[in-house]
Design a protein around this motif. Structure first.
Motif, PDB file in Angstrom:
ATOM      1  N   VAL A 128      41.087  21.583   3.374  1.00 25.22           N
ATOM      2  CA  VAL A 128      41.893  21.347   2.172  1.00 25.22           C
ATOM      3  C   VAL A 128      41.050  21.575   0.922  1.00 25.22           C
ATOM      4  CG1 VAL A 128      43.089  19.600   0.823  1.00 25.22           C
ATOM      5  CG2 VAL A 128      43.540  19.797   3.262  1.00 25.22           C
ATOM      6  N   THR A 137      46.474  28.001  -3.307  1.00 30.33           N
ATOM      7  CA  THR A 137      47.759  27.415  -2.961  1.00 30.33           C
ATOM      8  C   THR A 137      48.700  28.494  -2.427  1.00 30.33           C
ATOM      9  OG1 THR A 137      47.507  25.752  -4.677  1.00 30.33           O
ATOM     10  CG2 THR A 137      49.724  26.118  -3.855  1.00 30.33           C
ATOM     11  N   PHE A 150      45.614  26.232   8.121  1.00 31.22           N
ATOM     12  CA  PHE A 150      45.777  25.222   7.067  1.00 31.22           C
ATOM     13  C   PHE A 150      46.334  25.909   5.824  1.00 31.22           C
ATOM     14  CE2 PHE A 150      42.522  23.826   9.878  1.00 31.22           C
ATOM     15  CZ  PHE A 150      42.531  22.444   9.884  1.00 31.22           C
ATOM     16  N   ILE A 152      48.433  24.885   1.718  1.00 30.86           N
ATOM     17  CA  ILE A 152      49.092  23.957   0.799  1.00 30.86           C
ATOM     18  C   ILE A 152      50.247  24.706   0.161  1.00 30.86           C
ATOM     19  CG2 ILE A 152      48.844  22.467  -1.220  1.00 30.86           C
ATOM     20  CD1 ILE A 152      45.827  22.435  -0.680  1.00 30.86           C
ATOM     21  N   VAL A 202      50.438  19.654   2.527  1.00 36.54           N
ATOM     22  CA  VAL A 202      49.290  20.148   3.276  1.00 36.54           C
ATOM     23  C   VAL A 202      49.776  20.341   4.718  1.00 36.54           C
ATOM     24  CG1 VAL A 202      46.959  19.672   4.091  1.00 36.54           C
ATOM     25  CG2 VAL A 202      47.668  18.925   1.797  1.00 36.54           C
TER      26      VAL A 202
END
Length: 220
Positions: A128, A137, A150, A152, A202
């Motif tokens: 993150v 992002t 992963f 966001i 997330v």
């Protein structure tokens, strides 16, 4: 074929099983009926899903721990993972990997002298922070050690998933949402937390599942 035993029938376990099934005969062990049913439906006949207590030596004997070459304790219960790893260590499994959900328990697992411990908190925080620091992002980052992706993602104001709960997202998309960035800061959402417009989620999961969720988060 070589045997791999996975403790815990959760989304992480299912995704790991998918990456192993070409090289291993995969066994997933969990005591929860619903979790076992979800794993069975997701994996079909590609892996054996066994309902039983993973901390029971008798249960692990039934799924062939004496012949296992890989043992992964991936449940969200550290006590369960520790007990299962202790049995695997005693049985001489050559490669043992444990998921550690509470960082305070990491030293306890290391005392077992197993092959590897994976701290969920460290893993998520590392990835993150990488995304945030790079301003990525909605970009994707895949951790090669776990094969998990992963990202966001900001929820658009007209997304079809506004008003849906975290449990709905998890059950229907097979991902985890460990954190949400709101106007009031970073939170760890409960299963009944309801998605709102402009939330930043997330998201952790396989690349395929993450991309599917991203598409629905940004569309009506």
């Amino acid at each position: 074929m070589r045997i791999a035993i996975i403790i815990g029938a959760n989304n992480v376990s299912i995704n790991v099983a998918k990456t192993l099934m070409d090289k291993y005969e995969v066994m997933i062990v969990d005591s929860n009926d619903d979790a076992c049913s979800r794993a069975f439906k997701a994996l079909k006949s590609s892996a054996l899903v066994y309902r039983g207590d993973p901390s029971s030596e008798d249960v692990l004997n039934e799924v062939g721990i004496d012949k296992a070459e890989l043992f992964l304790a991936l449940s969200d219960n550290d006590e369960l993972n520790y007990k299962a790893c202790s049995i695997a260590k005693g049985k001489g499994v050559p490669l043992i990997i444990a998921r550690v959900n509470n960082k305070d328990n990491e030293d306890l697992f290391k005392e077992l002298n197993i092959s590897m411990t994976l701290s969920v908190e460290d893993l998520i925080t590392k990835n993150v922070e990488s995304l945030i620091m790079k301003g990525l992002t909605r970009a994707l980052f895949t951790d090669t050690s776990t094969n998990l992706t992963f990202t966001i993602v900001r929820v658009s104001g007209d997304s079809q998933l506004i008003g849906k709960s975290i449990s709905y997202i998890v059950n229907n998309y097979g991902v985890a949402i460990p954190y949400i960035i709101t106007l009031n800061g970073l939170i760890k959402p409960s299963n009944d937390y309801v998605i709102e417009g402009d939330n930043e989620l997330v998201i952790v999961g396989s690349l395929e599942d993450v991309n599917r969720l991203i598409n629905d988060l940004s569309s009506k």
